[in-house]
Structure formats: C-alpha cells, structure tokens
Write an enzyme that holds these catalytic residues in place. Structure first.
Site, PDB file in Angstrom:
ATOM      1  CE1 TYR A 142      -3.357  -2.651  -0.022  1.00  0.00           C
ATOM      2  CE2 TYR A 142      -3.737  -2.316   2.299  1.00  0.00           C
ATOM      3  CZ  TYR A 142      -4.033  -2.966   1.122  1.00  0.00           C
ATOM      4  OH  TYR A 142      -5.016  -3.924   1.095  1.00  0.00           O
ATOM      5  CE  LYS A 192       0.578 -16.930  -2.284  1.00  0.00           C
ATOM      6  NZ  LYS A 192       0.035 -18.253  -2.637  1.00  0.00           N
ATOM      7  CG  ASP A 224      -2.302 -19.665  -0.692  1.00  0.00           C
ATOM      8  OD1 ASP A 224      -1.434 -19.737   0.206  1.00  0.00           O
ATOM      9  OD2 ASP A 224      -2.156 -20.217  -1.797  1.00  0.00           O
ATOM     10  CG  ASP A 248      -7.066  -4.509   4.067  1.00  0.00           C
ATOM     11  OD1 ASP A 248      -7.984  -4.428   4.887  1.00  0.00           O
ATOM     12  OD2 ASP A 248      -6.970  -3.753   3.075  1.00  0.00           O
ATOM     13  CG  ASP A 252     -12.141  -6.737   6.641  1.00  0.00           C
ATOM     14  OD1 ASP A 252     -11.861  -6.231   7.751  1.00  0.00           O
ATOM     15  OD2 ASP A 252     -12.510  -6.056   5.664  1.00  0.00           O
TER      16      ASP A 252
END
Ligand code: NAD
Length: 367
Positions: A142, A192, A224, A248, A252
C-alpha cells in the site's frame, strides 16, 4: 506515580453515543477498582472540521503524542461527503495513525457463546473462538514505490510495489511475539514465501526474532492456506502475524467469523515510549453509522471492548480487562440485545445506554 493518561476522541455519528458508555465504565474502574485515569476529551473528524476547519487540530495531535493511550469512536458522515479530500473526516484518523507511527494493528476475532449463531460458520467451529490477527500497518504494497498508472507502448500499466525492510518486519514480529507472551504463546506467521521474495525475507526475519521468545511456539503458513484454515478450524490459531495486504483481508475474514460489526474492537500500536508503554490508539472497527446515529440504537460493545484492549495492552491490567470482557459475556448470555444483535431467537431489546447499564451491573456483580 501520575495516573495513566487517556485521550478520548468520540468523533462523529454514533461515536459520542458509544463513547458515553465507555466513559461510565472508565469511571467505574476509577471508583470501584482504584484504577484512576487522567482523562481528556477532544474533537476528531467532521466535528473537528466544523469547529476548526481541519479534521484534526495540531493541539489535538500533540496531545495524542503525549498521552499513554488514545481511544477513538468513529469519524465521518454524509454531511462531509463533498469536502475536499485533504479535510475529509478520515484524514484526521489517518494523520493520527501516521504521525504516531502505529505499525502494528491488532484485530481480535472473539466469539461470545451467546452470539455463535450469528456466524456464517457452524456453532461448534466458532463458539469460544478467541484469536488475534496482527497486521503490519505502515508499509508493504500500500506504500511501496514505484506506484502509479503508467503508459507502456499502447497500453496503460498499473504498478504497486511490495517492499519490506528487515527492521519493518522485525518490529511488527516483536509486537506479535510480545502479544503471544500475554496469551497462549502460539504465533503463526503468514506470507507467500513460495512465490514472493518479500515473503522469504518475512519468514527469515520472523524466525530470527523468535530466538528472543523461546517460550512462544512459532509456525509459518502460506497466506492462502491460512485463509482456508481460518474458515475450516479457526480455533487452531492463537496469534497470527502478517503483512499489510494479507492482514487487510485475513482480519476482515476472521472478524466476520464472529458476527456483528458492533462487537469488534481494535488496537493500533507503535514503538515504546519513554515509560515503556507503546504508542497506542484503540477504536472500534465500525464507522459512524449515520443511519442509526442519535437514536439510542448503537451497540457500544465494540468501543467498550476497545477499552478492555487498552487495559490489557497499554496498562498491563489483564485481570481487569478479563473482568470487563466477562461482564460483556454475562450480559449477552442473559439475552440482552441491541438491535444489531437481535437474531431469530429473540432476546431482551436494549438501547445503547441500556446495554451500558447492564454491563455496569455485571461489573458490580463481579466484585
Ligand atoms: P458503518 O460501520 O458506519 O456502518 C455499517 C452498518 O453497520 C450500518 O448499517 C450501521 O448502522 C451498522 N453498525 C455499525 N456500527 C454499529 C454499532 N456499533 N451498532 C449497531 N449497528 C452498527 O460503515 P459505513 O456505513 O460504510 O460508513 C458510515 C460512515 O463511517 C462513513 O462516513 C465512513 O467513511 C465512516 N467510517 C469510519 C470508520 C472509522 O471511523 N474508523 C470506519 C468505517 C467507516
């Protein structure tokens, strides 16, 4: 020793309503447990813009840097939608996070037994769930450069850069290990590393930091696979640490395992101050809920549980934090429900202040 200091920024919409209940609880701890805070209150967001033409006055920013912890309600609302980007209510919150350098974002996913049927997962998968996601908040894709939309030949190309330095990884890892030490001493790091170099470095640095925390059992998982495991059997985790982007998404996902937005607290922590306490901002995950503001319908529990996090992570009052969480659990088990928690099985409807009254009653009963 001076009393610990708290800056309260109720903000907009339902922020002042839910914060009023937190203030009563802060007073309860002062009166009944001898835990007296030096509390000051100020403006942030749209109300600060109305008063000063800026969503965060410099004096408020300076005060936030001085206090032991900041507790924020929510910012924003339709009245401010057309303001210039630079003075939108959210800029006040972003300035606090940036200037306090709050790099470690803590999002618990805790499922109270009484609300287990609110989850989209089966009751036995989520009942009693209590995990914590630590998300790196100030770096990663980001913020990395180069970024932008560029022209390449005949077409446009969108670029963002995942970039982490060793020290950025080490400091968030350290904060996650410290947290794990206060909980079940199990930490799972997610990246990852199979396809990203930044993931390989992440795994290396977290492993290096783990040498300072031999009591904590460290594991690594690809993000994942982590998402799958979070929905399959979330109780296998205690603390999860991950980067900004994966955090992020995963925070959630984990939050929704537990049901309503009105129940979710959060903390954002920075570097330790001279007194050893980390810079800290505590806030509910929800926004200012303009659709229900001013009607006494807001659920104050997310904000109350944010104060419980402050007790635990800023003030080393783990037992008092547990007392407050148990009071919330008691009230929910007794069937008291704000409108957002009213499911098909019903319950006793209560207003924002009715929920506050009940939690104060449960605190009294805990003595
Ligand atoms: P929201 O979280 O305010 O509301 C989403 C839905 O959840 C609404 O139906 C609302 O009534 C309900 N809800 C939220 N909190 C609740 C509570 N405590 N009790 C009962 N019901 C609750 O999100 P939104 O509607 O997308 O945004 C509204 C405003 O809040 C916007 O201006 C947005 O920019 C701002 N916002 C601020 C923050 C923050 O301050 N951290 C976060 C998200 C959104």
């Amino acid at each position: 020793m001076p009393n610990p200091s708290l800056l309260i920024l109720p903000g907009d919409g339902i922020g002042p309503e839910v914060m009023a209940e937190v203030r009563r609880i802060i007073d309860w701890f002062g009166g009944k447990r001898g835990l007296v805070f030096d509390v000051s209150e100020d403006l942030v967001g749209g109300c600060a813009y109305d008063a000063h033409g800026t969503p965060l006055h410099d004096d408020t920013m300076a005060r936030a840097q001085e206090v032991d912890a900041v507790l924020l309600g929510a910012v924003g609302g339709p009245k401010y939608d057309d303001l210039d980007f630079s003075v939108k209510p959210e800029r006040g919150l972003l300035r606090l996070r940036k200037e306090m350098d709050l790099f470690s974002n803590l999002r618990p996913a805790q499922c109270f037994d009484a609300l287990a049927d609110f989850s989209s997962l089966k009751r036995d998968v989520v009942a009693g769930l209590d995990i914590m996601i630590v998300r790196e908040l100030t770096s990663g894709v980001y913020f990395g450069e180069p970024r932008g939309i560029f022209k390449e030949g005949n077409e446009r190309v969108g670029i963002n850069t995942q970039r982490y330095t060793e020290s950025e990884i080490a400091r968030v890892a350290r904060s996650a290990f410290e947290l794990a030490m206060k909980r079940d001493r199990k930490l799972c790091s997610m990246e990852k590393a199979n396809v990203m170099e930044s993931g390989i470095l992440w795994r290396d640095v977290v492993t290096e930091v783990s040498r300072d925390y031999p009591e904590v059992e460290l594991s690594h998982m690809y993000a994942d696979a982590g998402a799958m495991q979070l929905t399959r059997w979330p109780k296998q985790f205690d603390v999860i640490v991950t980067d900004n982007l994966f955090g992020d998404l995963l925070s959630d996902l984990a939050a929704m395992l537990t049901g309503s937005l009105g129940m979710l607290p959060s903390a954002s922590l920075g570097a330790p101050m001279a007194n050893g306490r980390p810079k800290a901002l505590y806030e509910p995950v929800h926004g200012s809920a303009p659709d229900i503001a001013g009607q006494g319908k807001a659920n104050p529990i997310a904000c109350i549980l944010s104060f419980a996090m402050a007790l635990r992570y800023s003030f080393d009052q783990g037992a008092e934090a547990a007392r407050l969480e148990a009071a919330v659990e008691r009230v929910l088990a007794d069937g008291l429900r704000t409108a957002d928690l009213m499911g098909p099985e019903g319950g006793t409807p209560v207003s924002t202040s009715g929920m506050g009254d009940a939690i104060l009653g449960a605190l009294d009963a805990s003595l």
